[in-house]
Design a protein around this motif. Sequence first.
Motif, PDB file in Angstrom:
ATOM      1  N   LEU A  20       0.809  -1.215   0.000  1.00 10.28           N
ATOM      2  CA  LEU A  20       0.000   0.000   0.000  1.00 10.28           C
ATOM      3  C   LEU A  20       0.841   1.263   0.000  1.00 10.28           C
ATOM      4  CD1 LEU A  20      -2.777  -1.062   2.538  1.00 10.28           C
ATOM      5  CD2 LEU A  20      -2.951  -0.923   0.055  1.00 10.28           C
ATOM      6  N   VAL A  21       2.095   1.168   0.429  1.00  5.43           N
ATOM      7  CA  VAL A  21       2.912   2.382   0.523  1.00  5.43           C
ATOM      8  C   VAL A  21       4.249   2.273  -0.189  1.00  5.43           C
ATOM      9  CG1 VAL A  21       1.897   3.107   2.701  1.00  5.43           C
ATOM     10  CG2 VAL A  21       3.851   1.574   2.736  1.00  5.43           C
ATOM     11  N   GLN A  29      -0.545   1.191  -4.993  1.00  4.00           N
ATOM     12  CA  GLN A  29      -0.218   2.515  -4.476  1.00  4.00           C
ATOM     13  C   GLN A  29      -0.948   3.595  -5.276  1.00  4.00           C
ATOM     14  OE1 GLN A  29       3.681   3.466  -3.038  1.00  4.00           O
ATOM     15  NE2 GLN A  29       3.752   5.348  -4.224  1.00  4.00           N
ATOM     16  N   TYR A  30      -1.005   3.432  -6.588  1.00  2.67           N
ATOM     17  CA  TYR A  30      -1.686   4.415  -7.427  1.00  2.67           C
ATOM     18  C   TYR A  30      -3.181   4.446  -7.116  1.00  2.67           C
ATOM     19  CZ  TYR A  30      -3.439   6.904 -11.487  1.00  2.67           C
ATOM     20  OH  TYR A  30      -4.088   7.809 -12.288  1.00  2.67           O
ATOM     21  N   LEU A  31      -3.800   3.269  -7.031  1.00  2.00           N
ATOM     22  CA  LEU A  31      -5.239   3.185  -6.790  1.00  2.00           C
ATOM     23  C   LEU A  31      -5.609   3.720  -5.405  1.00  2.00           C
ATOM     24  CD1 LEU A  31      -5.961  -0.333  -8.319  1.00  2.00           C
ATOM     25  CD2 LEU A  31      -6.488   1.903  -9.309  1.00  2.00           C
ATOM     26  N   THR A  32      -4.787   3.387  -4.404  1.00  2.00           N
ATOM     27  CA  THR A  32      -5.038   3.886  -3.062  1.00  2.00           C
ATOM     28  C   THR A  32      -4.886   5.401  -3.017  1.00  2.00           C
ATOM     29  OG1 THR A  32      -4.171   1.813  -2.141  1.00  2.00           O
ATOM     30  CG2 THR A  32      -4.394   3.671  -0.635  1.00  2.00           C
ATOM     31  N   GLY A  33      -3.839   5.897  -3.666  1.00  2.00           N
ATOM     32  CA  GLY A  33      -3.636   7.341  -3.725  1.00  2.00           C
ATOM     33  C   GLY A  33      -4.792   8.036  -4.418  1.00  2.00           C
ATOM     34  N   HIS A  34      -5.287   7.446  -5.494  1.00  2.00           N
ATOM     35  CA  HIS A  34      -6.408   8.022  -6.227  1.00  2.00           C
ATOM     36  C   HIS A  34      -7.650   8.090  -5.337  1.00  2.00           C
ATOM     37  CE1 HIS A  34      -9.434   8.546  -9.418  1.00  2.00           C
ATOM     38  NE2 HIS A  34      -8.436   9.003 -10.153  1.00  2.00           N
ATOM     39  N   VAL A 195      -3.482  15.513  -0.381  1.00  2.00           N
ATOM     40  CA  VAL A 195      -2.076  15.726  -0.749  1.00  2.00           C
ATOM     41  C   VAL A 195      -1.269  14.423  -0.694  1.00  2.00           C
ATOM     42  CG1 VAL A 195       0.071  16.903  -0.139  1.00  2.00           C
ATOM     43  CG2 VAL A 195      -2.093  18.167  -0.143  1.00  2.00           C
ATOM     44  N   PRO A 196      -1.361  13.622   0.391  1.00  2.00           N
ATOM     45  CA  PRO A 196      -0.645  12.338   0.386  1.00  2.00           C
ATOM     46  C   PRO A 196      -1.086  11.427  -0.759  1.00  2.00           C
ATOM     47  CG  PRO A 196      -1.279  12.899   2.611  1.00  2.00           C
ATOM     48  CD  PRO A 196      -1.978  13.874   1.709  1.00  2.00           C
ATOM     49  N   GLY A 197      -2.371  11.513  -1.125  1.00  2.00           N
ATOM     50  CA  GLY A 197      -2.849  10.717  -2.248  1.00  2.00           C
ATOM     51  C   GLY A 197      -2.147  11.102  -3.539  1.00  2.00           C
ATOM     52  N   ILE A 198      -1.967  12.412  -3.745  1.00  2.00           N
ATOM     53  CA  ILE A 198      -1.251  12.891  -4.928  1.00  2.00           C
ATOM     54  C   ILE A 198       0.194  12.391  -4.912  1.00  2.00           C
ATOM     55  CG2 ILE A 198      -0.376  14.952  -6.096  1.00  2.00           C
ATOM     56  CD1 ILE A 198      -2.904  16.411  -5.104  1.00  2.00           C
ATOM     57  N   VAL A 199       0.819  12.451  -3.729  1.00  2.00           N
ATOM     58  CA  VAL A 199       2.207  11.979  -3.595  1.00  2.00           C
ATOM     59  C   VAL A 199       2.303  10.499  -3.944  1.00  2.00           C
ATOM     60  CG1 VAL A 199       4.084  11.544  -1.958  1.00  2.00           C
ATOM     61  CG2 VAL A 199       2.830  13.716  -1.878  1.00  2.00           C
ATOM     62  N   MET A 200       1.372   9.698  -3.439  1.00  2.00           N
ATOM     63  CA  MET A 200       1.390   8.257  -3.712  1.00  2.00           C
ATOM     64  C   MET A 200       1.229   7.973  -5.195  1.00  2.00           C
ATOM     65  SD  MET A 200      -0.885   6.891  -0.476  1.00  2.00           S
ATOM     66  CE  MET A 200      -0.752   5.158  -0.919  1.00  2.00           C
ATOM     67  N   ARG A 202       2.059   9.951  -7.707  1.00  2.00           N
ATOM     68  CA  ARG A 202       3.268  10.347  -8.421  1.00  2.00           C
ATOM     69  C   ARG A 202       4.416   9.379  -8.166  1.00  2.00           C
ATOM     70  NH1 ARG A 202       3.502  17.014  -7.832  1.00  2.00           N
ATOM     71  NH2 ARG A 202       1.698  17.414  -9.181  1.00  2.00           N
ATOM     72  N   LEU A 203       4.533   8.895  -6.945  1.00  4.60           N
ATOM     73  CA  LEU A 203       5.593   7.930  -6.632  1.00  4.60           C
ATOM     74  C   LEU A 203       5.383   6.639  -7.417  1.00  4.60           C
ATOM     75  CD1 LEU A 203       5.990   8.326  -2.753  1.00  4.60           C
ATOM     76  CD2 LEU A 203       7.619   8.996  -4.526  1.00  4.60           C
ATOM     77  N   SER A 204       4.158   6.201  -7.544  1.00  5.88           N
ATOM     78  CA  SER A 204       3.885   4.960  -8.276  1.00  5.88           C
ATOM     79  C   SER A 204       4.242   5.114  -9.746  1.00  5.88           C
ATOM     80  CB  SER A 204       2.421   4.554  -8.127  1.00  5.88           C
ATOM     81  OG  SER A 204       1.567   5.465  -8.795  1.00  5.88           O
ATOM     82  N   LYS A 205       3.996   6.297 -10.316  1.00  4.96           N
ATOM     83  CA  LYS A 205       4.319   6.519 -11.731  1.00  4.96           C
ATOM     84  C   LYS A 205       5.828   6.591 -11.958  1.00  4.96           C
ATOM     85  CE  LYS A 205       0.097   8.854 -13.229  1.00  4.96           C
ATOM     86  NZ  LYS A 205      -0.481  10.097 -13.781  1.00  4.96           N
ATOM     87  N   LYS A 206       6.539   7.213 -11.009  1.00  9.44           N
ATOM     88  CA  LYS A 206       7.992   7.332 -11.153  1.00  9.44           C
ATOM     89  C   LYS A 206       8.679   5.974 -11.141  1.00  9.44           C
ATOM     90  CE  LYS A 206       8.708  11.953  -9.211  1.00  9.44           C
ATOM     91  NZ  LYS A 206       9.328  12.731  -8.106  1.00  9.44           N
ATOM     92  N   GLN A 207       8.079   5.034 -10.412  1.00 12.55           N
ATOM     93  CA  GLN A 207       8.739   3.739 -10.240  1.00 12.55           C
ATOM     94  C   GLN A 207       8.144   2.656 -11.130  1.00 12.55           C
ATOM     95  OE1 GLN A 207       9.222   2.752  -6.057  1.00 12.55           O
ATOM     96  NE2 GLN A 207       9.310   4.903  -5.532  1.00 12.55           N
ATOM     97  N   ASP A 208       7.267   3.045 -12.066  1.00 11.79           N
ATOM     98  CA  ASP A 208       6.722   2.052 -13.008  1.00 11.79           C
ATOM     99  C   ASP A 208       7.816   1.610 -13.982  1.00 11.79           C
ATOM    100  OD1 ASP A 208       4.193   1.697 -12.110  1.00 11.79           O
ATOM    101  OD2 ASP A 208       3.328   3.318 -13.308  1.00 11.79           O
TER     102      ASP A 208
END
Length: 208
Positions: A20-21, A29-34, A195-200, A202-208
């Motif tokens: 989840l994190v 992570q992307y879905l949870t952040g969304h 805001v944490p959702g947005i961070v999650m 973006r982090l998921s996209k960077k590490q795809d």
Amino acid sequence: MNMIDGKGTLEPDLEFLRALVDGGGNKTQYLTGHAFVVGGSLYAFQCIANWLLIIFALNMPGPAWLVLHILPTVIFIVYCIWQGMRYGIGNTGNATSRAITAAFQAAGVTNLALILIFAPAAIARNDFTIWLFHPAIVFALQGAAWLTAFQLRRRVWLLGVALGWMASAIALGLLIGSLTYLLVAGLALFFFMTVPGIVMMRLSKKQD
């Protein structure tokens, strides 16, 4: 959850929580952040809109008030159902779908239990103040969840979110009966959920 038998049988459950994190190209992570962005934005808007209407003594027709109080929840429920149908329901599918489904189910059951505790008491005593403790407890539980995430991943920003939720919960408890209650709730939902959702995401996209 698996029982501890001395052979590390808790590891699969811990992996779900880590997923989840823990970016790593993980769709969870992307879905949870969304979900955090959608829910946080809806309820932050609801709280701040109510605060502004009261502060500026703006009159709204009864149906408009009803829409403001009900529509965010309706939208979020529809969103959750849509996401559940799209990415899987129940214990079938991969770890990602099971983890995100379990997260929504746990959140829903917990909130339902709290509603069934506080709502009858508030109605029976005709005291809305009792109901205002419900969001404070929900915020505290959010803090506990984020603290668990920090303990698993040891990322400072997760600790910051956890402490933000806990501080907001305490603030709500102290502000019951004050109009500032709504403002604090709205700001907390935005900064510690949206805001944490947005961070999650973006982090998921960077590490795809």
